[in-house]
Design a protein around this motif. Structure first.
Motif, short mmCIF file in Angstrom:
data_model
loop_
_atom_site.label_atom_id
_atom_site.label_comp_id
_atom_site.label_asym_id
_atom_site.label_seq_id
_atom_site.Cartn_x
_atom_site.Cartn_y
_atom_site.Cartn_z
N THR A 76 87.42 20.21 -15.15
CA THR A 76 87.45 19.41 -16.38
C THR A 76 87.86 20.29 -17.55
N GLY A 123 87.53 19.42 -21.67
CA GLY A 123 87.27 18.46 -22.73
C GLY A 123 87.19 17.05 -22.18
N ASP A 124 88.11 16.19 -22.64
CA ASP A 124 88.06 14.79 -22.26
C ASP A 124 88.97 14.43 -21.11
N CYS A 140 89.95 15.24 -16.75
CA CYS A 140 89.59 15.90 -15.49
C CYS A 140 90.82 15.93 -14.58
N GLU A 190 92.40 11.06 -18.46
CA GLU A 190 91.46 10.96 -19.57
C GLU A 190 90.20 10.22 -19.12
N ARG A 191 89.12 10.47 -19.84
CA ARG A 191 87.83 9.86 -19.48
C ARG A 191 87.91 8.32 -19.48
N SER A 192 88.63 7.75 -20.43
CA SER A 192 88.71 6.28 -20.48
C SER A 192 89.42 5.74 -19.24
N TRP A 246 81.05 12.28 -14.23
CA TRP A 246 81.74 12.89 -15.36
C TRP A 246 82.24 11.82 -16.33
N GLU A 298 78.45 11.80 -21.62
CA GLU A 298 78.86 11.72 -23.03
C GLU A 298 80.02 12.65 -23.33
N LYS A 299 79.91 13.84 -22.77
CA LYS A 299 80.94 14.85 -23.09
C LYS A 299 81.27 15.62 -21.86
#
Ligand SMILES: [Zn+2]
Length: 307
Positions: A179, A181-182, A184, A270-272, A302, A306-307
């Motif tokens: 990972t 930051g935002d 993976c 991205e996380r979204s 992940w 939150e982060k």
């Protein structure tokens, strides 16, 4: 809970060497036996139409005639006071078609079976499948080549010639999500279905720690250097005998490149996007493994953090 984990049986390992106890339980009418045919567990017919089929745990007298002499029979453990065994019935044509199992159920390939049954039953399948698979592949001593025989209710094989002892193996595999930051990192294995991306993975080698294996595999497969490695969870993976060790790894850059040997393509997501993928959506032309795989749970943990 991660599939194949959470085995409800008390393994009662102290009973394995008590051959008279094992023998009496093996024929005790209150005991249960799971027949396994060519590594596929029996699922009960009358439950197949129900939402969740059940494992074919049967009374010993129903399955006894199905196994040839010396076929592996493994003591899986105790469910309360009830002894539970797995019996290899591979030496004949599909035993669900006729004889005592006719009309009771079907043998279903272990991965499909595990996705159909409860988590509790899936964990029993993991134990039974890995154990019987090991016996099928270890009939001869790797040291001297002589035949080996099953002892300790299935938890040891003994060479009749050189007396070497052989124990059921579990092979550690690291599976890790790098990972930054935002985002993976996921990769598409060369033999994956179209659009399927997953966490990268590889066997831990002799003389290597989990953290070292994570770093080496990420460097080999994706040319990614990572700093901190953290443990997430493990999963028994009986195909044939792995223990998947899930980890997160902090990438030092996003400069990743697939090795083109095992991995055809790597991507940062991205996380979204990851949140959509774990809900089974196909996004940006990619998808991730279903919940039977620990990769799904790594990505989910992940994506929802939150982060
Ligand atoms: Zn030997």
């Amino acid at each position: 809970m991660i599939p194949f984990a959470g085995n409800p049986l008390n393994r009662a390992s102290e009973k394995r060497t008590d051959s008279s106890w094992i023998e009496s339980k093996r024929h005790d009418p209150s005991s249960l036996v799971l027949p396994m045919w060519r590594l596929a567990p029996l699922l009960l017919e009358q439950k197949l139409t129900a939402e969740q089929p059940e494992l074919g745990l049967l009374r010993p007298d129903i399955v006894d005639s199905l196994a040839s002499a010396g076929a592996p029979c493994i003591f899986l453990g105790l469910d309360g006071d009830v002894a539970v065994f797995a019996l290899d019935v591979s030496d004949r044509a599909d035993p669900s078609k006729d004889g005592p199992l006719a009309g009771l159920g079907h043998f279903v390939e272990a991965r499909a079976a595990a996705q159909a049954v409860s988590m509790r039953d899936a964990a029993i399948i993991a134990q039974a499948k890995a154990m019987i698979d090991w016996h099928q592949r270890h009939g001869f001593c790797p040291r001297c080549g002589a035949p080996t025989k099953l002892v300790d209710a299935g938890y040891r094989r003994l060479c009749g010639e050189c007396k070497a002892e052989h124990f059921p193996r579990t092979d550690p595999v690291v599976i890790m999500l790098a990972t930054d930051g935002d985002a993976c990192l996921v990769g598409r294995g060369k033999h994956f279905p179209r659009g399927m991306f997953s966490a990268l993975a590889g066997f831990v080698e002799p003389g290597e720690t989990i953290e070292e294996a994570v770093r080496r595999e990420l460097m080999e497969e994706a040319s990614i250097k990572v700093s901190e490695v953290t443990y997430y969870a493990t999963q028994p993976w009986p195909f044939p005998s792995s223990l998947m060790i899930g980890c997160f790894a902090k990438a030092e850059s996003r400069d990743a490149k697939a090795d083109d040997i095992e991995i055809a393509e790597v991507r940062w997501i991205e996380r979204s996007v990851a949140r959509g993928l774990i809900n089974g959506k196909r996004m940006d032309g990619i998808m991730v493994p279903p919940p039977i795989a620990i990769a799904h749970h790594l990505i989910k943990a992940w994506a929802l953090s939150e982060k």
